[in-house]
Design a protein around this motif. Sequence first.
Motif, PDB file in Angstrom:
ATOM      1  N   THR A   1       6.096   1.354  -7.675  1.00 44.39           N
ATOM      2  CA  THR A   1       5.198   0.196  -7.258  1.00 44.39           C
ATOM      3  C   THR A   1       4.804   0.167  -5.736  1.00 44.39           C
ATOM      4  O   THR A   1       5.699   0.941  -4.933  1.00 44.39           O
ATOM      5  CB  THR A   1       6.145  -0.822  -7.324  1.00 44.39           C
ATOM      6  N   PRO A   2       3.890  -0.157  -5.290  1.00 46.11           N
ATOM      7  CA  PRO A   2       2.425  -1.028  -6.097  1.00 46.11           C
ATOM      8  C   PRO A   2       1.733  -0.277  -6.869  1.00 46.11           C
ATOM      9  O   PRO A   2       0.741  -0.809  -7.702  1.00 46.11           O
ATOM     10  CB  PRO A   2       1.983  -2.020  -4.919  1.00 46.11           C
ATOM     11  N   ASN A   3       2.092   0.986  -6.764  1.00 49.33           N
ATOM     12  CA  ASN A   3       0.895   1.968  -7.424  1.00 49.33           C
ATOM     13  C   ASN A   3       0.811   1.758  -8.975  1.00 49.33           C
ATOM     14  O   ASN A   3      -0.250   1.801  -9.629  1.00 49.33           O
ATOM     15  CB  ASN A   3       1.068   3.571  -7.150  1.00 49.33           C
ATOM     16  N   SER A   4       1.788   1.461  -9.626  1.00 46.37           N
ATOM     17  CA  SER A   4       1.930   1.302 -11.092  1.00 46.37           C
ATOM     18  C   SER A   4       1.216  -0.059 -11.377  1.00 46.37           C
ATOM     19  O   SER A   4       0.701  -0.238 -12.352  1.00 46.37           O
ATOM     20  CB  SER A   4       3.520   1.149 -11.571  1.00 46.37           C
TER      21      SER A   4
ATOM     22  N   LEU B   1      -3.696  -8.354  -0.470  1.00 44.69           N
ATOM     23  CA  LEU B   1      -3.044  -9.295   0.498  1.00 44.69           C
ATOM     24  C   LEU B   1      -1.610  -8.869   0.682  1.00 44.69           C
ATOM     25  O   LEU B   1      -1.119  -8.984   1.787  1.00 44.69           O
ATOM     26  CB  LEU B   1      -3.438 -10.762  -0.038  1.00 44.69           C
ATOM     27  N   ALA B   2      -0.785  -8.474  -0.421  1.00 40.48           N
ATOM     28  CA  ALA B   2       0.728  -8.264  -0.023  1.00 40.48           C
ATOM     29  C   ALA B   2       0.792  -7.479   0.819  1.00 40.48           C
ATOM     30  O   ALA B   2       1.698  -7.133   1.767  1.00 40.48           O
ATOM     31  CB  ALA B   2       1.367  -8.082  -1.373  1.00 40.48           C
ATOM     32  N   ALA B   3      -0.240  -6.313   0.840  1.00 41.98           N
ATOM     33  CA  ALA B   3      -0.144  -4.898   1.726  1.00 41.98           C
ATOM     34  C   ALA B   3      -0.871  -5.289   3.157  1.00 41.98           C
ATOM     35  O   ALA B   3      -1.179  -4.176   3.514  1.00 41.98           O
ATOM     36  CB  ALA B   3      -0.870  -3.729   0.979  1.00 41.98           C
ATOM     37  N   ASP B   4      -1.293  -6.288   3.328  1.00 47.78           N
ATOM     38  CA  ASP B   4      -1.975  -6.720   4.610  1.00 47.78           C
ATOM     39  C   ASP B   4      -3.123  -6.022   4.696  1.00 47.78           C
ATOM     40  O   ASP B   4      -3.519  -5.319   5.566  1.00 47.78           O
ATOM     41  CB  ASP B   4      -0.937  -6.440   5.799  1.00 47.78           C
ATOM     42  N   GLN B   5      -4.177  -5.806   3.583  1.00 49.55           N
ATOM     43  CA  GLN B   5      -5.347  -5.042   3.654  1.00 49.55           C
ATOM     44  C   GLN B   5      -6.366  -5.934   3.303  1.00 49.55           C
ATOM     45  O   GLN B   5      -7.110  -5.980   2.314  1.00 49.55           O
ATOM     46  CB  GLN B   5      -5.223  -4.005   2.393  1.00 49.55           C
TER      47      GLN B   5
END
Length: 308
Positions: A177-180, A242-246
């Motif tokens: 995760t988060p790739n999956s 959003l969770a990855a601040d992107q």
Amino acid sequence: MQPSNQTTTRTAAPTVTSSGYKNALTLMRIPFSVYLMPIFWFALSTVTGYELVMAVAVFLILHVLVYPASNGYNSYCDRDEGSIGGVERPPKVTRELLHLVILFDVLAAGSAFWLSPLFGFIVVLYLLVSKAYSNETTRLKKYPLLSTAVVTVFQGAFTYVMVQVGLGFELAEVLQTPNSWYAVVSTLFLCGSYPLTQIYQHEEDARRGDKTLSLLLGIKGTFAFAAVSLLVGTSLLLWLYLAADQLEHIFIFLLCTGPIVYFFSTWVLRAYKDLGQANFKNTMHMNKVSSVCISLAFIFIIIVRNFF
């Protein structure tokens, strides 16, 4: 003994011709592979550190060999008389088509194994499953839910994983995760687009006995299913960004996919008033708009991640 006056009539074997191969190449629908590009670009947009030459090799193997081989075999089994994806008036199916399918299968598998044994194995598995979809014995497309699950998983999450393995990433790394979760997004996007590719083929599918998901849902139900799947997939993707601040990725994706929302919405409104709008022309236009716009979104994200 008296010689017999009877003559034996022999049926000439069908000859292999250059025009036969030309028509067969048309049925391989190589340009149609463009519609499957977004998953490739999506898989590239979520990772860094790969070599450009590997990315080019994976792209060519999938879009020039693997997908056309699957398209060609599907045409060989179905022998469509009406419009099919990317070809409004398909030529007659001949044995030259099977020759090309086998050639493309061999080239795809050989090239993939040359890159890496794991990538080769995954490509061969994809090719086998794509054959099971159309083959007379297995004929997965007769079963609406099973065929939808197979297509959306293999053209979505499985392809997402396949691309990154081809780039040289370890399978354990790809499945983290988060790739999956990005892989899940791929399947949700396919859930939205796949039934739309069947929406104009209800009559021919019913004649062959293929109970596709779109035929099961009906035209209006297909539009509703596609809208929900795309909305869920987009919501999950934006949440992951959003969770990855992107935040820049959210802006790029929403900006580039705006035309898709506009065309899909107007198409649905027209089709609800006139079901004849759910035709080949509008379906192909929808495929072009969505493929180009989503591909551009992920290409811009790749540029931002690697150069800014």
